[in-house]
Scaffold this active site. Structure first.
Site, mmCIF file in Angstrom:
data_model
loop_
_atom_site.group_PDB
_atom_site.id
_atom_site.type_symbol
_atom_site.label_atom_id
_atom_site.label_comp_id
_atom_site.label_asym_id
_atom_site.label_seq_id
_atom_site.Cartn_x
_atom_site.Cartn_y
_atom_site.Cartn_z
ATOM 1 N N CYS A 258 1.409 -7.544 5.680
ATOM 2 C CA CYS A 258 2.141 -6.320 5.999
ATOM 3 C C CYS A 258 3.646 -6.591 6.206
ATOM 4 O O CYS A 258 4.351 -6.818 5.247
ATOM 5 C CB CYS A 258 1.512 -5.604 7.200
ATOM 6 S SG CYS A 258 1.889 -3.839 7.246
ATOM 7 N N HIS A 344 -4.176 -4.763 5.028
ATOM 8 C CA HIS A 344 -4.748 -5.501 6.159
ATOM 9 C C HIS A 344 -6.133 -6.055 5.846
ATOM 10 O O HIS A 344 -7.148 -5.378 6.053
ATOM 11 C CB HIS A 344 -4.813 -4.600 7.395
ATOM 12 C CG HIS A 344 -3.499 -4.427 8.069
ATOM 13 N ND1 HIS A 344 -3.075 -5.240 9.103
ATOM 14 C CD2 HIS A 344 -2.479 -3.564 7.844
ATOM 15 C CE1 HIS A 344 -1.865 -4.872 9.486
ATOM 16 N NE2 HIS A 344 -1.484 -3.857 8.740
ATOM 17 N N GLU A 346 -7.867 -8.162 7.428
ATOM 18 C CA GLU A 346 -8.690 -8.406 8.628
ATOM 19 C C GLU A 346 -9.454 -7.159 9.062
ATOM 20 O O GLU A 346 -10.385 -7.237 9.858
ATOM 21 C CB GLU A 346 -7.815 -8.908 9.777
ATOM 22 C CG GLU A 346 -7.049 -7.847 10.538
ATOM 23 C CD GLU A 346 -5.862 -7.256 9.786
ATOM 24 O OE1 GLU A 346 -5.308 -6.252 10.269
ATOM 25 O OE2 GLU A 346 -5.497 -7.803 8.727
#
Length: 366
Positions: A258, A344, A346
């Site tokens: 990001c 993202h 994760e």
């Protein structure tokens, strides 16, 4: 459960648009850049994501608070959003794992919000007009007074915020005897990123935003470096760009997510820009053009790299593109062990479509 009376509240946008609703959370006034997230779940993760620092969040799902707040599901140590705008603010919740209601949670952390407004109309307005500053108040209902307060709020364009959400002291995460050591430059890192490293036998040491490469190298001698997500304008962070340049010059393995992606671009002379609306949601289709497959991704960013500059660069190559608008979602540096993605990995929208990126980083460190 805290007693709660639905007092009147008002939302005023910078272009003069007004919405009237009911107070949610603490009675008070708050300001920030208004944006919306299209995710159908995960409101607690959104509230505590440091990348949302300074922003008023509009949730497009019609019910917020209905499954309560579970202390273990936070992405940082506090609520990071500046305020909440929602349709139905559900104080009663129905989940055994929850520890408290959203109202108790917001009151404890002094978060001001507004509910009972037409969020579909609001989102359509933001889509048409772009992200802008806004003010919510349940204590001041006079529009002229609110306009005066709103006029004092700085634009997100040019705002450096990562140093405000970063850790003030170094700390470690994971097993000290793990085979890999990663230095994490904390610009607003999410806890689930650290959990993903721990799951892959990585011992991480997390450093404040303005820590230099030399300090991290001397202190930890890591196998690789991770540049985290975070809030604000990447072009207002020359200190972080310099750190990334030094990691590249030392030819160390590096992974950015990001904001980390934007900083890797800036370190390679690729400019960034403020987006009209940004990407915030759990369903953005991204194509990995190296492996020729598509991923369902979670995204949260209001700035992006300039696509034309990436395509013209002789320093990096494109690895991922957004299938909605063709924006650049991933790059890797030619002849270096460094890569990044705008989304993202994760998070769990796919649910695990993008977790391979952590494994790719470990391969670079071997």
């Amino acid at each position: 459960m805290t007693n709660y009376t639905k007092l009147p509240a008002v939302l005023l946008l910078a272009d003069g648009t007004v919405f009237y609703g009911k107070a949610a959370g603490k009675i008070g006034t708050t300001t920030g850049e208004i944006c919306f997230n299209t995710g159908m779940t995960g409101y607690q993760e959104i509230f505590t994501d440091p990348s949302y620092f300074g922003q008023i969040m509009v949730t497009t799902n019609s019910h917020i608070g209905n499954y309560g707040i579970a202390n273990e599901e936070v992405e940082s140590n506090k609520i990071q959003i500046a305020g909440l705008v929602c349709k139905n603010y559900n104080i009663a919740y129905s989940r055994k794992q929850a520890d408290e209601s959203i109202q108790d949670y917001f009151q404890e952390q002094n978060i001001v919000g507004i509910s009972d407004i037409d969020t579909r109309q609001l989102v359509r307005h933001i889509r048409d007009k772009g992200a802008m500053n806004a003010i919510i108040s349940s204590e001041i209902l006079d529009l002229e007074e609110l306009k005066a307060k709103l006029a004092e709020v700085p634009s997100m364009d040019g705002l450096e915020l990562s140093s405000q959400v970063s850790t003030t002291e170094t700390y470690t995460f994971g097993n000290e005897s793990a085979p890999y050591r990663v230095a994490v430059l904390d610009l607003g890192v999410k806890k689930n990123i650290l959990r993903n490293f721990d799951d892959r036998e990585v011992f991480a040491k997390v450093y404040p935003a303005k820590t230099t490469f030399a300090e991290m190298e001397k202190d930890f001698a890591p196998n690789g470096y991770f540049i985290s997500n975070g809030p604000g304008d990447p072009s207002a962070m020359p200190y972080a760009v310099e750190t990334v340049k030094e990691i590249l010059a030392a030819d160390k393995p590096m992974f950015g997510i990001c904001l980390g992606h934007q900083l890797l671009a800036l370190a390679n002379d690729i400019p960034t820009k403020k987006m009209f609306n940004g990407h915030r949601g759990l369903n953005h289709p991204v194509k990995n053009i190296i492996k020729d497959h598509c991923e369902v991704t979670s995204q949260n960013h209001g700035f992006g790299v300039v696509p034309e500059a990436v395509r013209a660069s002789d320093k990096v190559e494109i690895t991922h593109v957004n299938l909605n608008d063709q924006s650049i979602e991933g790059i890797r540096v030619k002849d270096k062990k460094a890569f990044s993605v705008q989304y993202h990995p994760e998070s769990s929208p796919g649910p695990h479509d993008s977790r391979y990126l952590f494994d790719d980083f470990i391969e670079l460190m071997k």
